[in-house]
Write an enzyme that holds these catalytic residues in place. Structure first.
Site, mmCIF file in Angstrom:
data_model
loop_
_atom_site.group_PDB
_atom_site.id
_atom_site.type_symbol
_atom_site.label_atom_id
_atom_site.label_comp_id
_atom_site.label_asym_id
_atom_site.label_seq_id
_atom_site.Cartn_x
_atom_site.Cartn_y
_atom_site.Cartn_z
ATOM 1 C CB CYS A 27 -1.009 0.122 1.125
ATOM 2 S SG CYS A 27 -0.064 0.235 2.873
ATOM 3 N NE ARG A 68 -4.479 1.600 1.878
ATOM 4 C CZ ARG A 68 -4.215 2.253 0.597
ATOM 5 N NH1 ARG A 68 -5.199 2.106 -0.335
ATOM 6 N NH2 ARG A 68 -3.306 3.227 0.474
ATOM 7 C CG ASP A 75 -5.287 5.702 2.623
ATOM 8 O OD1 ASP A 75 -5.229 4.971 3.995
ATOM 9 O OD2 ASP A 75 -4.274 6.327 2.213
#
Ligand code: 4NP
Length: 153
Positions: A7, A13, A120
């Site tokens: 990420c 994440r 996100d």
């Protein structure tokens, strides 16, 4: 077989994806995560990511953020990117066709063509982290089934 989750910051994440995938695959698989920026290098995951994983009995508190390196393209067999910006950044670092082929968008690879991106949650709240966990959990389940049924590892 070695799998890398990527990420942006490697604190929200991809640490969750790493933690989830590790619980699903047998021990002979190696799972790691990285970010495309080095801003959080050396930091443990975001407290909200740690808490969300812990709510599902997964401990990600020992992970540390690191940026993706050139060597990762040789080390890993599959590189899953959490969103399109990350995917484009990672692809731009691939040095040949073989390395390029290893890179995919996490959700597309897991058969979720409705959502291209894992959103996100960094600027969000705990509900956003839980939603991301559920999205990642479903995606990891699909990817695990694909990998295990390919039966080549
Ligand atoms: P991640 O979330 O890419 O899921 O780890 C983010 C973490 C940090 C920042 C952005 C996204 N940041 O801008 O610092």
């Amino acid at each position: 077989m070695k799998i890398l989750m990527v990420c942006l910051g490697n604190i929200c994440r991809s640490p969750l994806a790493e933690g989830i995938m590790k619980t699903m695959l047998p021990g002979n698989f190696f799972v790691d995560s990285a970010g495309t920026i080095s801003m959080h290098e050396g930091e443990h995951p975001d407290k909200r990511a740690i808490k969300t994983a812990a709510n599902h009995h997964i401990d990600i508190s020992n992970q540390k953020s690191r940026p993706i390196t050139k060597a990762d393209f040789d080390t890993f067999d599959k590189i899953y990117c959490m969103d399109i910006e990350v995917y484009e950044d990672v692809i731009s670092k691939a040095q040949n066709e073989e390395q390029h082929q290893k890179v995919s968008l996490f959700l597309s690879a897991s058969g979720n063509y409705k959502n291209a991106e894992v959103p996100d949650p960094y600027w969000g709240d705990m509900k956003d982290f839980e939603d991301v966990f559920q999205l990642l959990n479903r995606g990891c389940e699909e990817i695990k089934n694909q990998i295990l049924s390919a039966n080549t590892f």
